[in-house]
Design a protein around this motif. Structure first.
Motif, PDB file in Angstrom:
ATOM      1  N   GLU A 268     -24.974  25.064 -38.116  1.00  0.00           N
ATOM      2  CA  GLU A 268     -25.591  26.082 -37.275  1.00  0.00           C
ATOM      3  C   GLU A 268     -26.020  25.549 -35.911  1.00  0.00           C
ATOM      4  OE1 GLU A 268     -29.275  29.291 -37.502  1.00  0.00           O
ATOM      5  OE2 GLU A 268     -28.511  28.336 -39.319  1.00  0.00           O
ATOM      6  N   PHE A 269     -26.691  24.416 -35.880  1.00  0.00           N
ATOM      7  CA  PHE A 269     -27.162  23.878 -34.608  1.00  0.00           C
ATOM      8  C   PHE A 269     -25.999  23.560 -33.681  1.00  0.00           C
ATOM      9  CE2 PHE A 269     -27.793  19.908 -32.187  1.00  0.00           C
ATOM     10  CZ  PHE A 269     -28.663  20.390 -31.214  1.00  0.00           C
TER      11      PHE A 269
ATOM     12  N   ASN B 236     -36.288  11.697 -40.602  1.00  0.00           N
ATOM     13  CA  ASN B 236     -36.949  12.508 -41.623  1.00  0.00           C
ATOM     14  C   ASN B 236     -36.671  12.009 -43.028  1.00  0.00           C
ATOM     15  OD1 ASN B 236     -38.689  14.774 -41.500  1.00  0.00           O
ATOM     16  ND2 ASN B 236     -37.211  15.870 -40.236  1.00  0.00           N
ATOM     17  N   GLY B 237     -35.752  11.023 -43.150  1.00  0.00           N
ATOM     18  CA  GLY B 237     -35.342  10.570 -44.467  1.00  0.00           C
ATOM     19  C   GLY B 237     -34.440  11.562 -45.168  1.00  0.00           C
ATOM     20  N   MET B 238     -33.744  12.395 -44.374  1.00  0.00           N
ATOM     21  CA  MET B 238     -32.903  13.446 -44.946  1.00  0.00           C
ATOM     22  C   MET B 238     -31.426  13.269 -44.577  1.00  0.00           C
ATOM     23  SD  MET B 238     -35.271  16.828 -44.314  1.00  0.00           S
ATOM     24  CE  MET B 238     -36.800  17.080 -45.214  1.00  0.00           C
ATOM     25  N   LYS B 239     -31.003  12.025 -44.428  1.00  0.00           N
ATOM     26  CA  LYS B 239     -29.622  11.762 -44.015  1.00  0.00           C
ATOM     27  C   LYS B 239     -28.610  12.469 -44.909  1.00  0.00           C
ATOM     28  CE  LYS B 239     -26.450   8.002 -42.850  1.00  0.00           C
ATOM     29  NZ  LYS B 239     -26.260   6.539 -42.762  1.00  0.00           N
ATOM     30  N   ASP B 240     -28.878  12.509 -46.212  1.00  0.00           N
ATOM     31  CA  ASP B 240     -27.945  13.114 -47.163  1.00  0.00           C
ATOM     32  C   ASP B 240     -28.445  14.455 -47.690  1.00  0.00           C
ATOM     33  OD1 ASP B 240     -26.181  10.872 -47.026  1.00  0.00           O
ATOM     34  OD2 ASP B 240     -27.541   9.772 -48.353  1.00  0.00           O
ATOM     35  N   ASN B 241     -29.483  14.989 -47.065  1.00  0.00           N
ATOM     36  CA  ASN B 241     -30.040  16.274 -47.496  1.00  0.00           C
ATOM     37  C   ASN B 241     -29.960  17.253 -46.335  1.00  0.00           C
ATOM     38  OD1 ASN B 241     -31.418  18.404 -48.626  1.00  0.00           O
ATOM     39  ND2 ASN B 241     -33.400  17.378 -48.717  1.00  0.00           N
ATOM     40  N   ILE B 242     -28.751  17.676 -46.029  1.00  0.00           N
ATOM     41  CA  ILE B 242     -28.540  18.537 -44.860  1.00  0.00           C
ATOM     42  C   ILE B 242     -29.233  19.879 -45.033  1.00  0.00           C
ATOM     43  CG2 ILE B 242     -26.787  19.730 -43.487  1.00  0.00           C
ATOM     44  CD1 ILE B 242     -24.877  17.438 -44.100  1.00  0.00           C
ATOM     45  N   GLU B 243     -29.180  20.442 -46.223  1.00  0.00           N
ATOM     46  CA  GLU B 243     -29.811  21.740 -46.458  1.00  0.00           C
ATOM     47  C   GLU B 243     -31.322  21.651 -46.242  1.00  0.00           C
ATOM     48  OE1 GLU B 243     -30.255  25.112 -50.020  1.00  0.00           O
ATOM     49  OE2 GLU B 243     -28.782  23.493 -50.187  1.00  0.00           O
ATOM     50  N   GLY B 244     -31.934  20.600 -46.798  1.00  0.00           N
ATOM     51  CA  GLY B 244     -33.371  20.420 -46.628  1.00  0.00           C
ATOM     52  C   GLY B 244     -33.741  20.172 -45.178  1.00  0.00           C
ATOM     53  N   TYR B 245     -32.897  19.415 -44.470  1.00  0.00           N
ATOM     54  CA  TYR B 245     -33.187  19.138 -43.063  1.00  0.00           C
ATOM     55  C   TYR B 245     -33.079  20.407 -42.215  1.00  0.00           C
ATOM     56  CZ  TYR B 245     -32.683  17.508 -38.278  1.00  0.00           C
ATOM     57  OH  TYR B 245     -32.836  17.343 -36.932  1.00  0.00           O
ATOM     58  N   ASN B 246     -32.065  21.203 -42.477  1.00  0.00           N
ATOM     59  CA  ASN B 246     -31.912  22.449 -41.716  1.00  0.00           C
ATOM     60  C   ASN B 246     -33.135  23.349 -41.882  1.00  0.00           C
ATOM     61  OD1 ASN B 246     -29.429  21.806 -40.628  1.00  0.00           O
ATOM     62  ND2 ASN B 246     -28.257  22.775 -42.277  1.00  0.00           N
ATOM     63  N   ALA B 247     -33.701  23.369 -43.095  1.00  0.00           N
ATOM     64  CA  ALA B 247     -34.910  24.165 -43.338  1.00  0.00           C
ATOM     65  C   ALA B 247     -36.085  23.587 -42.545  1.00  0.00           C
ATOM     66  CB  ALA B 247     -35.230  24.197 -44.829  1.00  0.00           C
ATOM     67  N   TRP B 248     -36.195  22.251 -42.540  1.00  0.00           N
ATOM     68  CA  TRP B 248     -37.271  21.599 -41.764  1.00  0.00           C
ATOM     69  C   TRP B 248     -37.105  21.894 -40.282  1.00  0.00           C
ATOM     70  CZ3 TRP B 248     -37.115  18.256 -37.684  1.00  0.00           C
ATOM     71  CH2 TRP B 248     -38.338  17.683 -37.296  1.00  0.00           C
TER      72      TRP B 248
ATOM     73  N   ARG C  35     -29.604  14.101 -26.027  1.00  0.00           N
ATOM     74  CA  ARG C  35     -28.251  14.606 -26.236  1.00  0.00           C
ATOM     75  C   ARG C  35     -28.139  15.277 -27.601  1.00  0.00           C
ATOM     76  NH1 ARG C  35     -24.651   9.462 -25.305  1.00  0.00           N
ATOM     77  NH2 ARG C  35     -26.453   8.482 -26.274  1.00  0.00           N
ATOM     78  N   THR C  36     -26.994  15.879 -27.821  1.00  0.00           N
ATOM     79  CA  THR C  36     -26.707  16.568 -29.072  1.00  0.00           C
ATOM     80  C   THR C  36     -27.067  15.720 -30.289  1.00  0.00           C
ATOM     81  OG1 THR C  36     -24.897  17.811 -28.047  1.00  0.00           O
ATOM     82  CG2 THR C  36     -24.845  17.587 -30.440  1.00  0.00           C
ATOM     83  N   GLU C  37     -26.737  14.446 -30.236  1.00  0.00           N
ATOM     84  CA  GLU C  37     -26.873  13.607 -31.416  1.00  0.00           C
ATOM     85  C   GLU C  37     -28.332  13.364 -31.826  1.00  0.00           C
ATOM     86  OE1 GLU C  37     -26.157   9.214 -29.575  1.00  0.00           O
ATOM     87  OE2 GLU C  37     -24.556  10.663 -29.362  1.00  0.00           O
ATOM     88  N   PHE C  38     -29.292  13.748 -30.966  1.00  0.00           N
ATOM     89  CA  PHE C  38     -30.697  13.604 -31.347  1.00  0.00           C
ATOM     90  C   PHE C  38     -31.003  14.458 -32.576  1.00  0.00           C
ATOM     91  CE2 PHE C  38     -35.335  14.336 -30.848  1.00  0.00           C
ATOM     92  CZ  PHE C  38     -35.746  13.012 -30.765  1.00  0.00           C
ATOM     93  N   TYR C  39     -30.266  15.535 -32.736  1.00  0.00           N
ATOM     94  CA  TYR C  39     -30.415  16.387 -33.923  1.00  0.00           C
ATOM     95  C   TYR C  39     -30.190  15.563 -35.189  1.00  0.00           C
ATOM     96  CZ  TYR C  39     -29.287  20.211 -37.204  1.00  0.00           C
ATOM     97  OH  TYR C  39     -29.241  21.058 -38.276  1.00  0.00           O
ATOM     98  N   GLN C  40     -29.156  14.738 -35.161  1.00  0.00           N
ATOM     99  CA  GLN C  40     -28.847  13.912 -36.317  1.00  0.00           C
ATOM    100  C   GLN C  40     -29.849  12.768 -36.453  1.00  0.00           C
ATOM    101  OE1 GLN C  40     -24.733  13.318 -37.463  1.00  0.00           O
ATOM    102  NE2 GLN C  40     -25.016  11.110 -37.380  1.00  0.00           N
ATOM    103  N   MET C  41     -30.299  12.227 -35.324  1.00  0.00           N
ATOM    104  CA  MET C  41     -31.260  11.131 -35.365  1.00  0.00           C
ATOM    105  C   MET C  41     -32.569  11.590 -36.008  1.00  0.00           C
ATOM    106  SD  MET C  41     -30.573   9.424 -31.632  1.00  0.00           S
ATOM    107  CE  MET C  41     -31.583   7.974 -31.919  1.00  0.00           C
ATOM    108  N   MET C  42     -32.969  12.840 -35.743  1.00  0.00           N
ATOM    109  CA  MET C  42     -34.181  13.368 -36.378  1.00  0.00           C
ATOM    110  C   MET C  42     -33.987  13.532 -37.877  1.00  0.00           C
ATOM    111  SD  MET C  42     -35.948  16.134 -33.823  1.00  0.00           S
ATOM    112  CE  MET C  42     -34.482  17.146 -33.578  1.00  0.00           C
ATOM    113  N   ARG C  43     -32.784  13.867 -38.278  1.00  0.00           N
ATOM    114  CA  ARG C  43     -32.502  14.010 -39.705  1.00  0.00           C
ATOM    115  C   ARG C  43     -32.701  12.676 -40.420  1.00  0.00           C
ATOM    116  NH1 ARG C  43     -26.774  15.946 -40.613  1.00  0.00           N
ATOM    117  NH2 ARG C  43     -26.192  13.874 -41.303  1.00  0.00           N
ATOM    118  N   GLU C  44     -32.216  11.614 -39.788  1.00  0.00           N
ATOM    119  CA  GLU C  44     -32.377  10.284 -40.376  1.00  0.00           C
ATOM    120  C   GLU C  44     -33.843   9.853 -40.343  1.00  0.00           C
ATOM    121  OE1 GLU C  44     -29.622   7.575 -38.587  1.00  0.00           O
ATOM    122  OE2 GLU C  44     -27.876   8.836 -39.021  1.00  0.00           O
TER     123      GLU C  44
END
Length: 460
Positions: free
Chosen positions: A395-396, A302-314, A291-300
């Motif tokens: 963006e996503f 990745n250890g990038m919960k509070d680094n949205i800019e860095g996660y978007n680049a990844w 589901r949509t929320e998997f995008y956020q789960m991958m961010r976490e």
């Protein structure tokens, strides 16, 4: 594959409880039901108490707290104050037991799939004001369908997601794909040029070349969503009946072929999204159906919960997403979901309903919906919320919001859980016993005939 069977059986808990299963332990708040009345705010102030069951996921409770303030601003000139009386959140079994004991909250949140049994159990009432509510005047027709059941509205959709397929960009590059080909993949799916079979072939090739360890991973056991890919929808809303059609053999044939080729492993049901997120981040999975929320789960993960800019680049460097492709050339992509609804309890009378309506409508204010998106990873449900500047910056979320226009949901028919259990038994037979598509279908058909009432299913 016991987990597969157990997980599928857990879907029928609500149906089973209606038949007399033992309850879980639990208690309700000893609060008087919220009838309109005057209390403690001066002679000219009318206090309307609305009982709301707590739901702390995302920004759901926070949004109710803010909505209460906004309602009271609206009502100040009328000398009315709305007060939320918070009740603890409880499970479906306790909802039934407490309703039988005469205790039902005015407002609570549950899944859209729960409409049918909740209505039959007397837990909710029709809320046909939703049809004319300004909140939903611009939503897609699919949302209107989700909120209705047998000619009436029974809930207000609270949040939404879709089911994109997340694909390893690195694996595609390893297969020789150019960035132009990868970035154009979504458009090919939308046009029907790229099919589900093409995706299976890519997963097969990536696995054989050791670019990934797993071809497909699937959220929980939501295997029934793949039925939509093959044009097998399992439900007739006009007759409110489940449909067992021979098209299910096409779906089982996919399973059998994918298992034979090694694209799907026996343990697929054990890889839920909590496990799949870090595996996908490491590059072990070719395609994740989630589901949509998997995008956020991958961010976490990745250890990038509070680094949205860095996660978007990844994300741009490592992932490409597409809708679930059609099984046929030229076909439309599919998406499925299990959205949350705001329901109204049976004790809300005509005098209180306008205040309940105002509270729910404010919960769905555009900015509050986006607050929930930020906290939960769910999509907002109205175009007005999707026009919020904060949402446009995501963006996503912004780019895949169009999926909700064709996203199908699990039907609210009370026998659905039992029906899907039979379908899942067929999948399990293919995964663990090497059964053919025909054998799996026969097992499915036998189970449905035995366990779904004959007047609630169409067998073609």
């Amino acid at each position: 594959m016991k987990k597969l069977i157990i997980a599928a059986l857990s879907m029928v808990v609500s149906v089973g409880l209606l038949a007399g299963c033992a309850p879980n332990k639990g208690s309700d708040s000893p609060v008087t039901q919220g009838n309109s009345g005057s209390a403690g705010k001066g002679e000219n102030t009318k206090v309307v108490t609305i009982s709301v069951r707590e739901n702390n996921w995302g920004a759901r409770k926070d949004n109710f707290v803010e909505a209460e303030k906004r309602v009271n601003e609206d009502l100040k000139a009328e000398g009315v104050q709305v007060k939320i009386d918070w009740w603890p959140g409880i499970g479906d079994d306790e909802l039934i037991l407490q309703a039988q004991a005469g205790k039902a909250a005015d407002v609570f949140i549950n899944s859209s799939v729960d409409i049918g049994w909740q209505r039959d159990a007397g837990i909710i009432q029709a809320v046909d004001w939703v049809k004319d509510s300004k909140v939903f005047k611009n939503v897609p027709e699919s949302y209107t369908n989700i909120m209705q059941y047998e000619g009436h509205y029974y809930g207000a959709i609270q949040d939404m997601d879709a089911s994109p397929v997340f694909i390893s960009r690195k694996a595609l590059q390893g297969l020789g794909w150019t960035d132009e080909q990868i970035n154009g993949l979504k458009g090919r799916v939308d046009s029907g040029d790229f099919t589900f079979g093409d995706l299976v072939d890519l997963a097969d090739e990536a696995k054989k070349k050791s670019l990934v360890k797993i071809g497909f991973a699937v959220e929980d056991i939501r295997f029934e969503g793949w039925n939509y890919t093959f044009g097998n929808y399992n439900y007739n809303p006009e007759q409110n009946k489940m449909v067992l059609a021979a098209k299910a053999k096409d779906v089982y044939s996919f399973w059998a072929d994918a298992v034979k080729r090694g694209v799907i492993a026996e343990g697929i049901a054990d890889i839920d999204t909590d496990k799949a997120a870090p595996m996908f981040v490491k590059g072990d999975v070719f395609a994740e159906f989630a589901r949509t929320e998997f995008y956020q789960m991958m961010r976490e993960a990745n250890g990038m919960k509070d680094n949205i800019e860095g996660y978007n680049a990844w994300f741009k460097e490592n992932v490409v997403w597409i809708p679930v492709p059609s099984a046929t050339k030229g076909g439309k992509p599919s998406s499925y979901s299990n959205p949350a609804m705001i329901f109204v309890g049976p004790k809300v009378d005509d005098a209180k309903m306008p205040y309940v309506q105002k509270l729910i409508e404010h919960v769905l204010d555009a900015d509050l919906q986006v607050n929930h998106t930020i906290a939960s990873g769910k999509l907002p449900v109205t175009p007005e919320a999707q026009a919020d500047p904060r949402f446009k910056e995501m963006e996503f979320y912004k780019d895949h919001a169009y999926l909700v226009e064709f996203t199908r949901t699990r039907p609210p028919q009370p026998d659905y859980a039992v029906f899907v259990k039979g379908y899942t038994l067929g999948v399990d037979a293919i995964l663990t016993k090497g059964k053919s598509a025909d054998e799996a279908y026969d097992l499915f058909k036998k189970d449905v005939k035995q366990n779904v009432p004959a007047d609630r299913v169409i067998i073609e």
